[in-house]
Motif scaffolding. Structure first.
Motif, PDB file in Angstrom:
ATOM      1  N   LEU A  60       0.821  -1.212   0.000  1.00  0.00           N
ATOM      2  CA  LEU A  60       0.000   0.000   0.000  1.00  0.00           C
ATOM      3  C   LEU A  60       0.856   1.264   0.000  1.00  0.00           C
ATOM      4  O   LEU A  60       0.502   2.254  -0.651  1.00  0.00           O
ATOM      5  CB  LEU A  60      -0.946   0.007   1.198  1.00  0.00           C
ATOM      6  N   ASP A  61       1.976   1.237   0.699  1.00  0.00           N
ATOM      7  CA  ASP A  61       2.863   2.400   0.701  1.00  0.00           C
ATOM      8  C   ASP A  61       3.417   2.656  -0.697  1.00  0.00           C
ATOM      9  O   ASP A  61       3.497   3.800  -1.142  1.00  0.00           O
ATOM     10  CB  ASP A  61       4.008   2.202   1.691  1.00  0.00           C
ATOM     11  N   LYS A  62       3.781   1.592  -1.382  1.00  0.00           N
ATOM     12  CA  LYS A  62       4.303   1.739  -2.748  1.00  0.00           C
ATOM     13  C   LYS A  62       3.223   2.288  -3.675  1.00  0.00           C
ATOM     14  O   LYS A  62       3.469   3.209  -4.473  1.00  0.00           O
ATOM     15  CB  LYS A  62       4.807   0.394  -3.255  1.00  0.00           C
ATOM     16  N   ALA A  63       2.012   1.750  -3.579  1.00  0.00           N
ATOM     17  CA  ALA A  63       0.906   2.238  -4.405  1.00  0.00           C
ATOM     18  C   ALA A  63       0.599   3.698  -4.087  1.00  0.00           C
ATOM     19  O   ALA A  63       0.314   4.495  -4.995  1.00  0.00           O
ATOM     20  CB  ALA A  63      -0.326   1.372  -4.197  1.00  0.00           C
ATOM     21  N   TYR A  64       0.677   4.067  -2.824  1.00  0.00           N
ATOM     22  CA  TYR A  64       0.399   5.449  -2.422  1.00  0.00           C
ATOM     23  C   TYR A  64       1.440   6.399  -3.003  1.00  0.00           C
ATOM     24  O   TYR A  64       1.106   7.471  -3.511  1.00  0.00           O
ATOM     25  CB  TYR A  64       0.360   5.537  -0.894  1.00  0.00           C
ATOM     26  N   GLN A  65       2.704   5.993  -2.919  1.00  0.00           N
ATOM     27  CA  GLN A  65       3.759   6.839  -3.468  1.00  0.00           C
ATOM     28  C   GLN A  65       3.617   6.992  -4.981  1.00  0.00           C
ATOM     29  O   GLN A  65       3.802   8.088  -5.527  1.00  0.00           O
ATOM     30  CB  GLN A  65       5.140   6.268  -3.114  1.00  0.00           C
ATOM     31  N   LEU A  66       3.285   5.895  -5.668  1.00  0.00           N
ATOM     32  CA  LEU A  66       3.086   5.975  -7.116  1.00  0.00           C
ATOM     33  C   LEU A  66       1.869   6.835  -7.455  1.00  0.00           C
ATOM     34  O   LEU A  66       1.890   7.597  -8.429  1.00  0.00           O
ATOM     35  CB  LEU A  66       2.926   4.573  -7.703  1.00  0.00           C
ATOM     36  N   ALA A  67       0.807   6.716  -6.685  1.00  0.00           N
ATOM     37  CA  ALA A  67      -0.415   7.469  -6.966  1.00  0.00           C
ATOM     38  C   ALA A  67      -0.210   8.962  -6.743  1.00  0.00           C
ATOM     39  O   ALA A  67      -0.833   9.780  -7.424  1.00  0.00           O
ATOM     40  CB  ALA A  67      -1.551   6.958  -6.091  1.00  0.00           C
ATOM     41  N   ARG A  68       0.642   9.322  -5.820  1.00  0.00           N
ATOM     42  CA  ARG A  68       0.897  10.740  -5.537  1.00  0.00           C
ATOM     43  C   ARG A  68       1.790  11.389  -6.578  1.00  0.00           C
ATOM     44  O   ARG A  68       1.856  12.612  -6.657  1.00  0.00           O
ATOM     45  CB  ARG A  68       1.526  10.889  -4.157  1.00  0.00           C
ATOM     46  N   SER A  69       2.464  10.577  -7.357  1.00  0.00           N
ATOM     47  CA  SER A  69       3.364  11.114  -8.372  1.00  0.00           C
ATOM     48  C   SER A  69       2.567  11.844  -9.456  1.00  0.00           C
ATOM     49  O   SER A  69       1.557  11.335  -9.944  1.00  0.00           O
ATOM     50  CB  SER A  69       4.173   9.975  -8.996  1.00  0.00           C
ATOM     51  N   PRO A  70       3.013  13.019  -9.877  1.00  0.00           N
ATOM     52  CA  PRO A  70       2.286  13.734 -10.926  1.00  0.00           C
ATOM     53  C   PRO A  70       2.378  13.032 -12.282  1.00  0.00           C
ATOM     54  O   PRO A  70       1.567  13.287 -13.161  1.00  0.00           O
ATOM     55  CB  PRO A  70       2.970  15.110 -10.959  1.00  0.00           C
ATOM     56  N   THR A  72       1.817   9.879 -12.674  1.00  0.00           N
ATOM     57  CA  THR A  72       0.851   8.785 -12.677  1.00  0.00           C
ATOM     58  C   THR A  72      -0.530   9.267 -13.092  1.00  0.00           C
ATOM     59  O   THR A  72      -1.186   8.637 -13.911  1.00  0.00           O
ATOM     60  CB  THR A  72       0.777   8.137 -11.285  1.00  0.00           C
ATOM     61  N   TRP A  73      -0.973  10.372 -12.516  1.00  0.00           N
ATOM     62  CA  TRP A  73      -2.329  10.862 -12.770  1.00  0.00           C
ATOM     63  C   TRP A  73      -2.269  12.178 -13.523  1.00  0.00           C
ATOM     64  O   TRP A  73      -1.538  13.081 -13.159  1.00  0.00           O
ATOM     65  CB  TRP A  73      -3.078  11.074 -11.460  1.00  0.00           C
ATOM     66  N   ASP A  74      -3.090  12.246 -14.545  1.00  0.00           N
ATOM     67  CA  ASP A  74      -3.187  13.493 -15.289  1.00  0.00           C
ATOM     68  C   ASP A  74      -4.648  13.931 -15.355  1.00  0.00           C
ATOM     69  O   ASP A  74      -5.065  14.589 -16.287  1.00  0.00           O
ATOM     70  CB  ASP A  74      -2.617  13.309 -16.700  1.00  0.00           C
ATOM     71  N   ALA A  75      -5.402  13.523 -14.346  1.00  0.00           N
ATOM     72  CA  ALA A  75      -6.821  13.851 -14.330  1.00  0.00           C
ATOM     73  C   ALA A  75      -7.240  14.167 -12.893  1.00  0.00           C
ATOM     74  O   ALA A  75      -6.600  13.720 -11.938  1.00  0.00           O
ATOM     75  CB  ALA A  75      -7.631  12.675 -14.858  1.00  0.00           C
ATOM     76  N   PRO A  76      -8.321  14.929 -12.733  1.00  0.00           N
ATOM     77  CA  PRO A  76      -8.793  15.259 -11.380  1.00  0.00           C
ATOM     78  C   PRO A  76      -9.207  14.031 -10.573  1.00  0.00           C
ATOM     79  O   PRO A  76      -9.186  14.057  -9.351  1.00  0.00           O
ATOM     80  CB  PRO A  76      -9.993  16.172 -11.626  1.00  0.00           C
ATOM     81  N   VAL A  77      -9.577  12.951 -11.273  1.00  0.00           N
ATOM     82  CA  VAL A  77     -10.001  11.753 -10.559  1.00  0.00           C
ATOM     83  C   VAL A  77      -8.833  11.141  -9.779  1.00  0.00           C
ATOM     84  O   VAL A  77      -9.032  10.406  -8.819  1.00  0.00           O
ATOM     85  CB  VAL A  77     -10.629  10.734 -11.533  1.00  0.00           C
ATOM     86  N   GLY A  78      -7.621  11.455 -10.168  1.00  0.00           N
ATOM     87  CA  GLY A  78      -6.447  10.926  -9.474  1.00  0.00           C
ATOM     88  C   GLY A  78      -6.400  11.307  -8.014  1.00  0.00           C
ATOM     89  O   GLY A  78      -5.972  10.528  -7.168  1.00  0.00           O
ATOM     90  N   LYS A  79      -6.838  12.521  -7.706  1.00  0.00           N
ATOM     91  CA  LYS A  79      -6.848  12.968  -6.310  1.00  0.00           C
ATOM     92  C   LYS A  79      -7.744  12.075  -5.465  1.00  0.00           C
ATOM     93  O   LYS A  79      -7.417  11.727  -4.335  1.00  0.00           O
ATOM     94  CB  LYS A  79      -7.318  14.418  -6.241  1.00  0.00           C
ATOM     95  N   ARG A  80      -8.861  11.663  -6.027  1.00  0.00           N
ATOM     96  CA  ARG A  80      -9.785  10.784  -5.300  1.00  0.00           C
ATOM     97  C   ARG A  80      -9.139   9.424  -5.036  1.00  0.00           C
ATOM     98  O   ARG A  80      -9.286   8.857  -3.952  1.00  0.00           O
ATOM     99  CB  ARG A  80     -11.080  10.611  -6.083  1.00  0.00           C
ATOM    100  N   TYR A  81      -8.424   8.885  -6.007  1.00  0.00           N
ATOM    101  CA  TYR A  81      -7.749   7.606  -5.811  1.00  0.00           C
ATOM    102  C   TYR A  81      -6.655   7.712  -4.742  1.00  0.00           C
ATOM    103  O   TYR A  81      -6.488   6.804  -3.936  1.00  0.00           O
ATOM    104  CB  TYR A  81      -7.157   7.094  -7.123  1.00  0.00           C
ATOM    105  N   VAL A  82      -5.953   8.817  -4.744  1.00  0.00           N
ATOM    106  CA  VAL A  82      -4.926   9.030  -3.718  1.00  0.00           C
ATOM    107  C   VAL A  82      -5.577   9.079  -2.337  1.00  0.00           C
ATOM    108  O   VAL A  82      -5.068   8.492  -1.370  1.00  0.00           O
ATOM    109  CB  VAL A  82      -4.118  10.311  -4.006  1.00  0.00           C
ATOM    110  N   GLU A  83      -6.713   9.753  -2.212  1.00  0.00           N
ATOM    111  CA  GLU A  83      -7.426   9.810  -0.927  1.00  0.00           C
ATOM    112  C   GLU A  83      -7.924   8.427  -0.513  1.00  0.00           C
ATOM    113  O   GLU A  83      -7.866   8.074   0.670  1.00  0.00           O
ATOM    114  CB  GLU A  83      -8.593  10.786  -1.023  1.00  0.00           C
ATOM    115  N   ASP A  84      -8.407   7.648  -1.477  1.00  0.00           N
ATOM    116  CA  ASP A  84      -8.856   6.283  -1.174  1.00  0.00           C
ATOM    117  C   ASP A  84      -7.708   5.427  -0.657  1.00  0.00           C
ATOM    118  O   ASP A  84      -7.859   4.701   0.342  1.00  0.00           O
ATOM    119  CB  ASP A  84      -9.470   5.622  -2.410  1.00  0.00           C
ATOM    120  N   ILE A  85      -6.582   5.501  -1.317  1.00  0.00           N
ATOM    121  CA  ILE A  85      -5.417   4.705  -0.886  1.00  0.00           C
ATOM    122  C   ILE A  85      -4.954   5.170   0.494  1.00  0.00           C
ATOM    123  O   ILE A  85      -4.572   4.346   1.338  1.00  0.00           O
ATOM    124  CB  ILE A  85      -4.284   4.771  -1.928  1.00  0.00           C
TER     125      ILE A  85
END
Length: 125
Positions: A60-70, A72-85
């Motif tokens: 989960l820590d690895k997924a969180y770090q990857l999800a926070r990377s700019p 990885t996400w180029d859409a507003p929905v990325g913020k929601r996934y980061v919050e979920d993780i």
């Protein structure tokens, strides 16, 4: 982040059972002790659960770090996934604390050594 509670300690090489006290007149009889199998079960449970929890936390820590990377996400929905993780990480931390605390508390209430019935005289055998 939480600190793990104290782990139940396995039987150490050369560890001796407790010495008999002379408070009871029947203590003069020889008594044999054995390492408590229930305590050993708790040691085994701790040793089984801890690596699994560490693996989940690391994943989960690895997924969180990857999800926070700019990158990885180029859409507003990325913020929601980061919050979920982040919520999953906090739930896992609470779950880890609950599981390890319950094992540790049970071990604190369980004697390491118990009197053995092997070789003890029994009436009407």
């Amino acid at each position: 982040m939480y600190v793990d509670p104290p782990a139940p300690q396995p039987r150490q090489p050369g560890e001796k059972p407790p010495a008999s006290s002379s408070a009871n007149p029947l203590d003069g009889q020889p008594r044999t002790w054995e390492f408590n199998p229930e305590y050993q079960r708790l040691v085994t449970a701790w040793q089984t659960v801890l690596p699994l929890l560490d693996t989940l936390t690391t994943s989960l820590d690895k997924a969180y770090q990857l999800a926070r990377s700019p990158q990885t996400w180029d859409a507003p929905v990325g913020k929601r996934y980061v919050e979920d993780i982040a919520q999953w990480r906090s739930r896992l931390a609470l779950y880890r604390q609950a599981v390890l605390t319950s094992i540790s508390d049970e071990a604190a209430d369980t004697p390491r050594w118990i009197p053995s019935s092997a070789g003890a005289p029994h009436a009407f055998q």
